[in-house]
Scaffold this active site. Structure first.
Site, PDB file in Angstrom:
ATOM      1  N   HIS A 186       7.954  25.085 -12.137  1.00 25.26           N
ATOM      2  CA  HIS A 186       9.281  25.699 -12.101  1.00 25.26           C
ATOM      3  C   HIS A 186       9.490  26.430 -13.421  1.00 25.26           C
ATOM      4  O   HIS A 186       8.599  26.450 -14.290  1.00 25.26           O
ATOM      5  CB  HIS A 186      10.360  24.645 -11.840  1.00 25.26           C
ATOM      6  CG  HIS A 186      10.241  23.433 -12.724  1.00 25.26           C
ATOM      7  ND1 HIS A 186      10.466  23.483 -14.086  1.00 25.26           N
ATOM      8  CD2 HIS A 186       9.896  22.154 -12.457  1.00 25.26           C
ATOM      9  CE1 HIS A 186      10.279  22.282 -14.604  1.00 25.26           C
ATOM     10  NE2 HIS A 186       9.921  21.445 -13.639  1.00 25.26           N
ATOM     11  N   GLU A 187      10.680  26.978 -13.579  1.00 24.32           N
ATOM     12  CA  GLU A 187      10.969  27.781 -14.788  1.00 24.32           C
ATOM     13  C   GLU A 187      10.758  26.991 -16.081  1.00 24.32           C
ATOM     14  O   GLU A 187      10.432  27.568 -17.110  1.00 24.32           O
ATOM     15  CB  GLU A 187      12.415  28.311 -14.739  1.00 24.32           C
ATOM     16  CG  GLU A 187      12.564  29.594 -13.970  1.00 24.32           C
ATOM     17  CD  GLU A 187      11.770  30.772 -14.542  1.00 24.32           C
ATOM     18  OE1 GLU A 187      11.794  30.973 -15.762  1.00 24.32           O
ATOM     19  OE2 GLU A 187      11.107  31.473 -13.760  1.00 24.32           O
ATOM     20  N   HIS A 221       8.342  24.848 -16.724  1.00 19.39           N
ATOM     21  CA  HIS A 221       6.920  24.991 -17.074  1.00 19.39           C
ATOM     22  C   HIS A 221       6.641  26.406 -17.578  1.00 19.39           C
ATOM     23  O   HIS A 221       5.899  26.598 -18.535  1.00 19.39           O
ATOM     24  CB  HIS A 221       6.034  24.753 -15.843  1.00 19.39           C
ATOM     25  CG  HIS A 221       6.133  23.373 -15.272  1.00 19.39           C
ATOM     26  ND1 HIS A 221       6.705  23.109 -14.051  1.00 19.39           N
ATOM     27  CD2 HIS A 221       5.718  22.177 -15.752  1.00 19.39           C
ATOM     28  CE1 HIS A 221       6.645  21.811 -13.790  1.00 19.39           C
ATOM     29  NE2 HIS A 221       6.055  21.223 -14.813  1.00 19.39           N
ATOM     30  N   GLN A 250      11.494  19.143 -23.415  1.00 21.93           N
ATOM     31  CA  GLN A 250      12.415  18.141 -23.956  1.00 21.93           C
ATOM     32  C   GLN A 250      13.017  17.265 -22.850  1.00 21.93           C
ATOM     33  O   GLN A 250      13.580  16.213 -23.127  1.00 21.93           O
ATOM     34  CB  GLN A 250      13.513  18.870 -24.755  1.00 21.93           C
ATOM     35  CG  GLN A 250      14.637  18.015 -25.297  1.00 21.93           C
ATOM     36  CD  GLN A 250      14.146  16.929 -26.245  1.00 21.93           C
ATOM     37  OE1 GLN A 250      13.154  17.115 -26.955  1.00 21.93           O
ATOM     38  NE2 GLN A 250      14.822  15.797 -26.246  1.00 21.93           N
TER      39      GLN A 250
END
Ligand code: PAF
Length: 283
Positions: free
Chosen positions: A34-35, A37, A148
């Site tokens: 997804h974004e 990654h 994070q």
């Protein structure tokens, strides 16, 4: 983009990069990208010359009753996404390649692995550390990139790098969120439409904490109670933990300070989601 499945071939490709004196950025993943990654890939591309990604759904970091078999997988889609982002090499080993018959060596970061997520996922961080150490040894990156969102994983891996004097720098990048605040995760795909709505409660409760802290509240219990109250009002949600801890030992703190980690894990239906924030107090 070249895809490699065998460890010796991957090592040879890495040797060729090192011979050219080029730097390596590494993005280890379990796929179903997804974004979040992709933000790691973009950062790797900016900071290093050659970008290597891995896709490996690591069996050793799943407990016996967890979702290893059901974990979403779509190699073609993932490979196309990585190719579009300009990844040079994709490492996609099988479980047999990473853990051949007779594999007996593991890595543990004591104490830190037993807190927060470690309480309900015993053995999880041993699996993560073992696979990341193996991957780092194979790929020999200058920088490895992590999100994070998995705050405890990031803290534990940094400790492993420090304790074992590994020659790699770990870069931890901010959580990428959906428009409504839900932290991006491959596991979000499990959520039914109703659960997807309910899942917003994690980021909302962190926002509540932020507002309280912004107004001057420093008592951790008061902040956490407000979060628990908010999550408790969501009928599909069940708290695993909501804690305010220090980033060094992951021990609960009585007072919120600059750098305190507020982290939570909440079941939405059967799906366990995590989210967190690092408190930044204006000086
Ligand atoms: O964060 C993940 O996706 C995994 O824990 C990692 C770091 C790729 C190890 O399997």
């Amino acid at each position: 983009m070249r895809m490699i499945t065998a460890i010796p071939e991957m090592k040879a490709a890495v040797r060729a990069v090192k011979d050219r004196k080029e730097t390596i950025g590494f993005v280890p993943t379990m796929g179903y990208l997804h974004e979040g990654h992709l933000s790691l890939v973009r950062s790797a591309r900016q900071k290093t010359r050659v970008t290597i990604a891995s896709i490996f759904v690591n069996p050793t970091q799943f407990g016996p009753n967890e979702d290893f078999k059901a974990y979403p997988r779509d190699l073609d889609r993932d490979a196309a996404m990585l190719e579009r982002e300009g990844v040079d090499l994709l490492f996609h080993p099988s479980a047999g390649e990473m853990y051949p018959e007779g594999h007996r060596t593991t890595v543990e970061v004591l104490d830190l692995q037993d807190k927060l997520c470690g309480r309900s996922r015993p053995g999880h961080f041993r699996g993560v550390c073992t696979v990341v150490l193996k991957l780092v040894e194979i790929v020999r990156p200058d920088i490895a990139f992590f999100g994070q969102k998995d705050a405890q994983q990031a803290i534990i891996l940094k400790r492993m790098v420090r304790d074992l004097d590994l020659d790699v720098h770990l870069e931890i990048l901010p959580i990428v969120r959906e428009a409504d605040g839900l932290a991006m995760s491959s596991r979000n795909t499990y959520l039914s439409p109703l659960e997807r709505q309910a899942a917003i409660v994690l980021s909302r409760s962190l926002r509540t904490a932020e507002v309280k802290i912004g107004k001057g509240e420093r008592r951790a219990e008061t902040v956490l109670a407000a979060m628990r109250e908010m999550v408790g009002r969501e009928s599909l949600a069940r708290v695993d933990y909501i804690e305010a801890v220090d980033m060094d030992r992951l021990d609960p703190v009585p007072e919120i300070a600059d750098g305190t980690l507020i982290a939570l894990a909440v079941y939405i239906g059967k799906i366990r989601l995590i989210d967190n924030l690092i408190v930044r107090l204006e000086k």
